[in-house]
Design a protein around this motif. Structure first.
Motif, PDB file in Angstrom:
ATOM      1  N   CYS A  48     -35.560  -7.885  24.240  1.00 27.84           N
ATOM      2  CA  CYS A  48     -36.615  -8.891  24.074  1.00 27.84           C
ATOM      3  C   CYS A  48     -36.075 -10.292  23.765  1.00 27.84           C
ATOM      4  CB  CYS A  48     -37.549  -8.469  22.936  1.00 27.84           C
ATOM      5  SG  CYS A  48     -38.358  -6.885  23.238  1.00 27.84           S
ATOM      6  N   PHE A  49     -34.801 -10.393  23.388  1.00 32.90           N
ATOM      7  CA  PHE A  49     -34.253 -11.662  22.908  1.00 32.90           C
ATOM      8  C   PHE A  49     -34.388 -12.761  23.973  1.00 32.90           C
ATOM      9  CE2 PHE A  49     -30.968 -14.776  21.992  1.00 32.90           C
ATOM     10  CZ  PHE A  49     -31.076 -14.927  20.621  1.00 32.90           C
ATOM     11  N   GLY A  50     -35.013 -13.853  23.570  1.00 30.97           N
ATOM     12  CA  GLY A  50     -35.119 -15.012  24.462  1.00 30.97           C
ATOM     13  C   GLY A  50     -36.103 -14.856  25.602  1.00 30.97           C
ATOM     14  N   ARG A  51     -36.904 -13.772  25.611  1.00 30.40           N
ATOM     15  CA  ARG A  51     -37.849 -13.540  26.705  1.00 30.40           C
ATOM     16  C   ARG A  51     -39.247 -13.988  26.289  1.00 30.40           C
ATOM     17  NH1 ARG A  51     -35.746 -10.014  31.104  1.00 30.40           N
ATOM     18  NH2 ARG A  51     -37.985  -9.800  31.468  1.00 30.40           N
ATOM     19  N   LYS A  52     -40.039 -14.334  27.290  1.00 29.14           N
ATOM     20  CA  LYS A  52     -41.427 -14.691  26.996  1.00 29.14           C
ATOM     21  C   LYS A  52     -42.369 -13.522  27.298  1.00 29.14           C
ATOM     22  CE  LYS A  52     -40.909 -18.886  25.556  1.00 29.14           C
ATOM     23  NZ  LYS A  52     -39.869 -18.414  24.620  1.00 29.14           N
ATOM     24  N   ASP A  53     -41.850 -12.533  28.043  1.00 30.31           N
ATOM     25  CA  ASP A  53     -42.699 -11.408  28.457  1.00 30.31           C
ATOM     26  C   ASP A  53     -42.437 -10.136  27.654  1.00 30.31           C
ATOM     27  OD1 ASP A  53     -40.134 -11.245  29.498  1.00 30.31           O
ATOM     28  OD2 ASP A  53     -40.760 -10.160  31.298  1.00 30.31           O
ATOM     29  N   ARG A  54     -41.474 -10.157  26.743  1.00 37.33           N
ATOM     30  CA  ARG A  54     -41.195  -8.985  25.908  1.00 37.33           C
ATOM     31  C   ARG A  54     -40.954  -9.463  24.482  1.00 37.33           C
ATOM     32  NH1 ARG A  54     -36.058  -6.724  28.991  1.00 37.33           N
ATOM     33  NH2 ARG A  54     -36.916  -6.433  31.071  1.00 37.33           N
ATOM     34  N   TRP A  55     -41.510  -8.739  23.532  1.00 38.95           N
ATOM     35  CA  TRP A  55     -41.375  -9.141  22.123  1.00 38.95           C
ATOM     36  C   TRP A  55     -41.090  -7.940  21.246  1.00 38.95           C
ATOM     37  CZ3 TRP A  55     -41.221 -14.102  20.353  1.00 38.95           C
ATOM     38  CH2 TRP A  55     -41.643 -15.095  21.240  1.00 38.95           C
ATOM     39  N   GLN A  89     -34.109  -9.478   5.232  1.00 31.75           N
ATOM     40  CA  GLN A  89     -34.790  -8.922   6.410  1.00 31.75           C
ATOM     41  C   GLN A  89     -35.484 -10.030   7.206  1.00 31.75           C
ATOM     42  OE1 GLN A  89     -34.643  -5.544   7.462  1.00 31.75           O
ATOM     43  NE2 GLN A  89     -35.367  -6.628   9.284  1.00 31.75           N
ATOM     44  N   ARG A  90     -36.036 -10.999   6.493  1.00 33.47           N
ATOM     45  CA  ARG A  90     -36.641 -12.159   7.187  1.00 33.47           C
ATOM     46  C   ARG A  90     -35.575 -12.933   7.961  1.00 33.47           C
ATOM     47  NH1 ARG A  90     -41.068 -15.657   4.397  1.00 33.47           N
ATOM     48  NH2 ARG A  90     -42.775 -14.180   4.146  1.00 33.47           N
ATOM     49  N   LYS A  91     -34.385 -13.074   7.368  1.00 34.06           N
ATOM     50  CA  LYS A  91     -33.296 -13.785   8.060  1.00 34.06           C
ATOM     51  C   LYS A  91     -32.965 -13.082   9.375  1.00 34.06           C
ATOM     52  CE  LYS A  91     -30.672 -15.267   3.994  1.00 34.06           C
ATOM     53  NZ  LYS A  91     -29.385 -15.118   3.300  1.00 34.06           N
ATOM     54  N   ALA A  92     -32.904 -11.748   9.331  1.00 35.35           N
ATOM     55  CA  ALA A  92     -32.584 -10.988  10.551  1.00 35.35           C
ATOM     56  C   ALA A  92     -33.669 -11.216  11.613  1.00 35.35           C
ATOM     57  CB  ALA A  92     -32.455  -9.506  10.228  1.00 35.35           C
ATOM     58  N   ALA A  93     -34.919 -11.220  11.176  1.00 30.56           N
ATOM     59  CA  ALA A  93     -36.029 -11.426  12.127  1.00 30.56           C
ATOM     60  C   ALA A  93     -35.917 -12.797  12.791  1.00 30.56           C
ATOM     61  CB  ALA A  93     -37.366 -11.294  11.396  1.00 30.56           C
ATOM     62  N   TYR A  94     -35.459 -13.767  12.017  1.00 26.64           N
ATOM     63  CA  TYR A  94     -35.290 -15.129  12.563  1.00 26.64           C
ATOM     64  C   TYR A  94     -34.147 -15.167  13.573  1.00 26.64           C
ATOM     65  CZ  TYR A  94     -35.282 -20.169  12.779  1.00 26.64           C
ATOM     66  OH  TYR A  94     -35.359 -21.458  13.237  1.00 26.64           O
ATOM     67  N   VAL A  95     -33.016 -14.579  13.184  1.00 26.24           N
ATOM     68  CA  VAL A  95     -31.838 -14.559  14.083  1.00 26.24           C
ATOM     69  C   VAL A  95     -32.168 -13.797  15.370  1.00 26.24           C
ATOM     70  CG1 VAL A  95     -29.487 -13.625  14.349  1.00 26.24           C
ATOM     71  CG2 VAL A  95     -30.145 -14.777  12.220  1.00 26.24           C
ATOM     72  N   PRO A 191     -27.829   1.103  26.208  1.00 26.02           N
ATOM     73  CA  PRO A 191     -26.763   0.105  26.303  1.00 26.02           C
ATOM     74  C   PRO A 191     -26.999  -1.056  25.333  1.00 26.02           C
ATOM     75  CG  PRO A 191     -28.184   0.038  28.252  1.00 26.02           C
ATOM     76  CD  PRO A 191     -28.664   1.172  27.411  1.00 26.02           C
ATOM     77  N   VAL A 192     -25.995  -1.384  24.541  1.00 23.44           N
ATOM     78  CA  VAL A 192     -26.150  -2.460  23.542  1.00 23.44           C
ATOM     79  C   VAL A 192     -24.971  -3.435  23.588  1.00 23.44           C
ATOM     80  CG1 VAL A 192     -27.739  -1.318  21.961  1.00 23.44           C
ATOM     81  CG2 VAL A 192     -25.315  -0.823  21.758  1.00 23.44           C
ATOM     82  N   SER A 193     -24.431  -3.639  24.806  1.00 23.64           N
ATOM     83  CA  SER A 193     -23.288  -4.561  24.936  1.00 23.64           C
ATOM     84  C   SER A 193     -23.707  -6.026  24.896  1.00 23.64           C
ATOM     85  CB  SER A 193     -22.568  -4.324  26.272  1.00 23.64           C
ATOM     86  OG  SER A 193     -22.315  -2.961  26.472  1.00 23.64           O
ATOM     87  N   ALA A 194     -24.965  -6.291  25.240  1.00 23.43           N
ATOM     88  CA  ALA A 194     -25.395  -7.689  25.390  1.00 23.43           C
ATOM     89  C   ALA A 194     -25.312  -8.458  24.068  1.00 23.43           C
ATOM     90  CB  ALA A 194     -26.839  -7.731  25.901  1.00 23.43           C
ATOM     91  N   ARG A 195     -24.841  -9.681  24.170  1.00 21.28           N
ATOM     92  CA  ARG A 195     -24.810 -10.611  23.024  1.00 21.28           C
ATOM     93  C   ARG A 195     -24.226  -9.976  21.752  1.00 21.28           C
ATOM     94  NH1 ARG A 195     -29.338 -11.739  25.708  1.00 21.28           N
ATOM     95  NH2 ARG A 195     -29.509 -13.849  26.519  1.00 21.28           N
TER      96      ARG A 195
END
Ligand SMILES: [Zn+2]
Length: 282
Positions: A48-55, A89-95, A191-195
């Motif tokens: 979902c990171f950086g997407r407008k269609d997935r959150w 936890q809020r910091k993680a949500a922001y990052v 898969p969790v290689s991204a970023r």
């Protein structure tokens, strides 16, 4: 949205209206403690990171009471420590650019009590408002009672939902016991290689846990690398990081099925695999 506990925390990193923030959710994680989401469900965060269609929305069910503390946190009383963990936890949500981060603030004993209606009711309300396509829970072979308790309450809420609110896929993820033991054909490989920079930051912001001596940041990264390397003995690694999950979807589509029977069925398959190989090669 009103939750059972008056002190439940609802954080929206980009400040949109809370109801709209939750309604845009496509990927949802329900975890027991602060930092569990970032260890177990990075797959959903990265999708979902950086997407407008997935959150991605994160839900932490407990209040962080009784957390270990050391160093600059050593003198904090339990109430102060709960505030530190909530803020981390809020910091993680922001990052991670989450749609929203909900912290329900229950005690561990409330979570482990099957007759405590609050947890299940809150989770039901979240599922109905978020209508996620993909849900990440703790796996049911986890060795932490609070993790298993949270997942059982979540499954109970999901089973009672009308079909239109049910997710397409429910994953049981790794924290306190990984899933290398699942036979390969039953592993859900995420898969969790991204970023890797974001993945590292997400676990790294939980300074109160990491600086206490538990290197969750390094261990989480190490587990993902180990899975990617050891997944197949002959194939060249395509991914540099993998998480495994147990498919919990059948427990929702068949609400009357035995939960313990479903999970121990995988253990029986492992036993068969081990005994079969020794039998063949002996
Ligand atoms: Zn936990």
């Amino acid at each position: 949205m009103k939750f059972h506990n008056a002190h439940a925390d609802f954080f929206v990193p980009d400040n949109v209206d809370p109801d709209a923030a939750l309604a845009r959710t496509t990927h949802l994680c329900i975890a027991a403690h602060q930092d569990d989401i970032e260890i177990m469900a990075y797959h959903g965060i990265a999708e979902c990171f950086g997407r407008k269609d997935r959150w991605f929305t994160g839900v932490v069910v407990t209040n962080g009471a009784g957390s270990p503390r050391d160093g600059i946190y050593g003198q904090y009383n339990d109430e102060e420590m709960q505030k530190v963990r909530l803020r981390e936890q809020r910091k993680a949500a922001y990052v991670g650019e989450y749609a929203c981060q909900i912290q329900l603030g229950y005690s561990s004993s409330a979570v482990k009590d099957p007759n405590h209606a609050g947890v299940r009711d809150d989770l039901t309300a979240i599922f109905r408002a978020a209508k996620p396509q993909v849900v990440y829970l703790h796996n049911l072979a986890d060795k932490h009672d609070t993790h298993v308790g949270v997942t059982l309450r979540a499954i109970s809420a999901l089973r009672a939902l009308a079909g239109e609110f049910r997710p397409e896929k429910v994953f049981g993820c790794e924290v306190w016991r990984d899933l290398d033991w699942l036979p390969d054909e039953h592993k859900q490989t995420l898969p969790v290689s991204a970023r890797s920079n974001i993945a590292a930051s997400l676990v790294g912001v939980f300074d109160s846990q990491v600086s206490g001596g538990k290197r969750y940041d390094l261990a989480t990264q190490g587990r993902r690398l180990a899975h990617a390397t050891y997944y197949a003995s002959h194939a060249t690694d395509v991914e540099t990081a993998l998480n495994y999950a147990m498919d919990l979807t059948p427990l929702i589509t068949d609400p009357k099925s035995s939960i313990a029977g479903y999970v121990t069925g995988f253990i029986d398959l492992l036993k068969k695999d081990v005994a079969g190989r020794i039998g063949t090669l002996g």
